[in-house]
Design an enzyme around this catalytic site. Sequence first.
Site, PDB file in Angstrom:
ATOM      1  N   PHE A   1       0.856  -1.185   0.000  1.00  0.00           N
ATOM      2  CA  PHE A   1       0.000   0.000   0.000  1.00  0.00           C
ATOM      3  C   PHE A   1       0.888   1.230   0.000  1.00  0.00           C
ATOM      4  O   PHE A   1       1.615   1.481   0.969  1.00  0.00           O
ATOM      5  CB  PHE A   1      -0.868  -0.060   1.266  1.00  0.00           C
ATOM      6  CG  PHE A   1      -1.948   0.975   1.350  1.00  0.00           C
ATOM      7  CD1 PHE A   1      -3.147   0.783   0.678  1.00  0.00           C
ATOM      8  CD2 PHE A   1      -1.779   2.102   2.128  1.00  0.00           C
ATOM      9  CE1 PHE A   1      -4.167   1.727   0.777  1.00  0.00           C
ATOM     10  CE2 PHE A   1      -2.797   3.043   2.221  1.00  0.00           C
ATOM     11  CZ  PHE A   1      -3.984   2.856   1.549  1.00  0.00           C
ATOM     12  N   GLY A   2       0.866   1.968  -1.099  1.00  0.00           N
ATOM     13  CA  GLY A   2       1.815   3.080  -1.248  1.00  0.00           C
ATOM     14  C   GLY A   2       1.196   4.451  -1.087  1.00  0.00           C
ATOM     15  O   GLY A   2       0.771   5.072  -2.068  1.00  0.00           O
TER      16      GLY A   2
ATOM     17  N   PRO B   1       8.655  10.465   1.132  1.00  0.00           N
ATOM     18  CA  PRO B   1       9.704  11.047   1.985  1.00  0.00           C
ATOM     19  C   PRO B   1       9.228  12.324   2.694  1.00  0.00           C
ATOM     20  O   PRO B   1       9.585  12.566   3.830  1.00  0.00           O
ATOM     21  CB  PRO B   1      10.834  11.343   0.991  1.00  0.00           C
ATOM     22  CG  PRO B   1      10.655  10.310  -0.078  1.00  0.00           C
ATOM     23  CD  PRO B   1       9.169  10.099  -0.196  1.00  0.00           C
TER      24      PRO B   1
ATOM     25  N   SER C   1      -0.090  11.580   5.711  1.00  0.00           N
ATOM     26  CA  SER C   1      -1.509  11.905   5.657  1.00  0.00           C
ATOM     27  C   SER C   1      -1.721  13.304   5.056  1.00  0.00           C
ATOM     28  O   SER C   1      -2.838  13.678   4.720  1.00  0.00           O
ATOM     29  CB  SER C   1      -2.101  11.862   7.066  1.00  0.00           C
ATOM     30  OG  SER C   1      -1.803  10.616   7.651  1.00  0.00           O
TER      31      SER C   1
ATOM     32  N   THR D   1       5.498  -1.273   3.528  1.00  0.00           N
ATOM     33  CA  THR D   1       5.600  -2.617   4.098  1.00  0.00           C
ATOM     34  C   THR D   1       5.368  -3.667   3.023  1.00  0.00           C
ATOM     35  O   THR D   1       4.459  -3.508   2.197  1.00  0.00           O
ATOM     36  CB  THR D   1       4.556  -2.784   5.226  1.00  0.00           C
ATOM     37  OG1 THR D   1       4.724  -1.710   6.138  1.00  0.00           O
ATOM     38  CG2 THR D   1       4.735  -4.107   5.951  1.00  0.00           C
TER      39      THR D   1
ATOM     40  N   ILE E   1       9.829  -8.346  34.679  1.00  0.00           N
ATOM     41  CA  ILE E   1       9.622  -9.616  35.387  1.00  0.00           C
ATOM     42  C   ILE E   1      10.798 -10.556  35.115  1.00  0.00           C
ATOM     43  O   ILE E   1      11.240 -11.276  35.997  1.00  0.00           O
ATOM     44  CB  ILE E   1       8.287 -10.265  34.943  1.00  0.00           C
ATOM     45  CG1 ILE E   1       7.100  -9.472  35.496  1.00  0.00           C
ATOM     46  CG2 ILE E   1       8.203 -11.736  35.393  1.00  0.00           C
ATOM     47  CD1 ILE E   1       5.751  -9.840  34.901  1.00  0.00           C
ATOM     48  N   HIS E   2      11.309 -10.502  33.895  1.00  0.00           N
ATOM     49  CA  HIS E   2      12.443 -11.355  33.536  1.00  0.00           C
ATOM     50  C   HIS E   2      13.751 -10.880  34.191  1.00  0.00           C
ATOM     51  O   HIS E   2      14.753 -11.593  34.144  1.00  0.00           O
ATOM     52  CB  HIS E   2      12.658 -11.388  32.015  1.00  0.00           C
ATOM     53  CG  HIS E   2      11.759 -12.342  31.291  1.00  0.00           C
ATOM     54  ND1 HIS E   2      10.410 -12.122  31.127  1.00  0.00           N
ATOM     55  CD2 HIS E   2      12.005 -13.530  30.683  1.00  0.00           C
ATOM     56  CE1 HIS E   2       9.876 -13.118  30.443  1.00  0.00           C
ATOM     57  NE2 HIS E   2      10.821 -13.994  30.160  1.00  0.00           N
TER      58      HIS E   2
ATOM     59  N   GLU F   1      -0.326   3.351  11.679  1.00  0.00           N
ATOM     60  CA  GLU F   1      -1.777   3.559  11.611  1.00  0.00           C
ATOM     61  C   GLU F   1      -2.195   4.756  12.461  1.00  0.00           C
ATOM     62  O   GLU F   1      -3.281   4.789  13.027  1.00  0.00           O
ATOM     63  CB  GLU F   1      -2.553   2.316  12.069  1.00  0.00           C
ATOM     64  CG  GLU F   1      -2.312   1.071  11.253  1.00  0.00           C
ATOM     65  CD  GLU F   1      -2.822   1.190   9.833  1.00  0.00           C
ATOM     66  OE1 GLU F   1      -2.186   0.616   8.954  1.00  0.00           O
ATOM     67  OE2 GLU F   1      -3.843   1.876   9.605  1.00  0.00           O
TER      68      GLU F   1
ATOM     69  N   THR G   1      -0.053   7.729  15.024  1.00  0.00           N
ATOM     70  CA  THR G   1       0.596   7.676  16.342  1.00  0.00           C
ATOM     71  C   THR G   1      -0.433   7.913  17.437  1.00  0.00           C
ATOM     72  O   THR G   1      -1.557   8.381  17.173  1.00  0.00           O
ATOM     73  CB  THR G   1       1.656   8.788  16.456  1.00  0.00           C
ATOM     74  OG1 THR G   1       0.970  10.036  16.275  1.00  0.00           O
ATOM     75  CG2 THR G   1       2.751   8.644  15.410  1.00  0.00           C
TER      76      THR G   1
END
Lengths: 387, 249
Positions: free
Chosen positions: A124-125, A129, A133, A159, A341-342, A367, A369
């Site tokens: 989807f282009g 640069p 939007s 993408t 937690i790790h 999609e 910010t």
Amino acid sequence: MTNPGMDADIYDAFIEQLQRYVRERLIPAEDQLEELGRVPDDILAEMRDMGLFGVTMPEQYGGAGMNISQYVGFIREIAYASPAYRSIVSINIGMVCKSLLGFGTEQQKEYWLPKLATGSIAAFGLTEPDSGSDSAAMKTRAVRDGNGYVLNGTKRYITNAPFADMILVMARTNAEPLPKNAHVSAFLVPRDAPGVSIGKPDGKMGQAGSQIADVILEDVHVDGDALLGGEEGIGFRAAMQSLDNGRLSVAAASVGYAKRMLDAGLKYAMERKAFGEPIANFQLIQAMLADSKAEIYAADCMLNDACARADRGEKILVEAAATKMFASEMCGRVADRVVQIHGGAGYLKEYLAERFYRDCRIYRIYEGTTQIQQLVIAKNMIRDYAG
Amino acid sequence: MKILVPVKRVLDYNVKPRVKADGTGVDLANVKMSMNPFDEIGVEEAIRLKEKGVATEIVAVSVGPAKAQETLRTALAMGADRAILVQTDDEVEPLALAKIFKAIADAEAPGLVILGKQAIDGDNNQTGQMLAALTGWAQGTFASAVNVEGDHVSVTREVDGGLETVKLKLPAIVTTDLRLNEPRYASLPNIMKAKSKPLDTKTPADYGVDTAPRVKTVKVSEPPVRSAGVKVADVDDLVAKLKAIGVHS
């Protein structure tokens, strides 16, 4: 009018198969996916065979006809595995198919939709640069040339561009910005059309299995039937229309991945011992587990509500923005807690927590910010107040 | 050649079973159920035989509650051609099951019946063998490879000493072991198509089989909780401890 979607029995049976497929095939292939930088070919072939690319497409075009609630439920499941898997199906489904279904001519739908439903990859282009939007700044031009058009310009951060079969390219058909973005048109450009080249994939923080790259268009000639809907000036509307769904899709991806991360965090907390007992016995660890569980539940409920509204035909601009904002921020908090937690292990490549943390950072960015979602929500509030 | 594939709806293999508080059985309320994994391997093997052109039709059969339809639909979605549900809410023991399958085999005249070697709920490992006895057909149990050659099938069996291959005259009974194949996932398009494949509903009485239980379950209980281990300082300590509990003299 309510969209009932596909038969609930069939949907449930599919989700059951998908849950197994995700756990038995997609997750075990994640290391290979990271190494290759793309979805391995055998997995991609399986995903096609499983029918994952056609879930929302109407049955007449070879799809399954899911409604939005069902589609989002599907995304939640597939996003339990690496985000690269969701990325490759959701661009096809959520962006390109939606644009085609909403705006394509019957001939375009008949040509492209069955291909996309069976796993031809689409990109989807829109972004460039110097513009996203902000369509007034769009530089890619499409100039009439006999029956067709000649396209020139560069699209950025696209993408799946390196392995796309087709790219939906937004280009200006008028040099001057027109009201309602009518200077922007959309073109269905085969990836192998002469003059289309793909830049070197960009290095990214996470999601190594999915690729983004520039799409460079140099004197690309397309026939007139490549113009979406056979009409100039509808490109931006087509692009924007896919955004509500895109936001719900990212929200669903955030929920799916947050569940995966929390499962990993809980497992580690139950297995890792300190002072002679599992760290899950410590209340400060429990607080992180509990907050994550509650926030995932909240995001899940928001998603269910927003989707049900969309399926009833309601406008969900605010709900989609709020859900995307909350779910992606929630996902970031869960990722952070799971690393915490790790402990030291959470900082090491050997453990998945580190990859999770990098992979999901983009959910708060693409999609729209978080800040764009805040603007959408607040602007609507102010507009409603002013009457 | 037609292949008959019995499939059972059981507690999903990922679910941790919980015993009912009154000790009468495993609690099946609101837990995930799915096809017995050994039966899934049976369905897959039948489909592969059909894909090889050996089999022409695959009939999936299940004996169980109305919900067992879902299990049959999964078999149809994987690739079975039609299904028979023998509906009953009673618990059906292996002998009654074998009698029902015998009656269906008489009616359908399959070349092969492929069953799971056991169901993961009861772990009886009896139905296939009983069916072989009732039909008088040859049996190849615990199969890790199945090859049909003309009017024979050779079955490689996983036995204690290694692998044993037996050659059976068709029609025959095969029961599957885990290493026979890796079952496919049912794809979305095939799940959709399965909806319109034929599924007949029968009762045990239609086959003249009495399913009244011959075995009485006295009590079902959780396995005993493993007690925590202890660390020993050295070999002498270990020997002393073993002597203390009477394991070593």
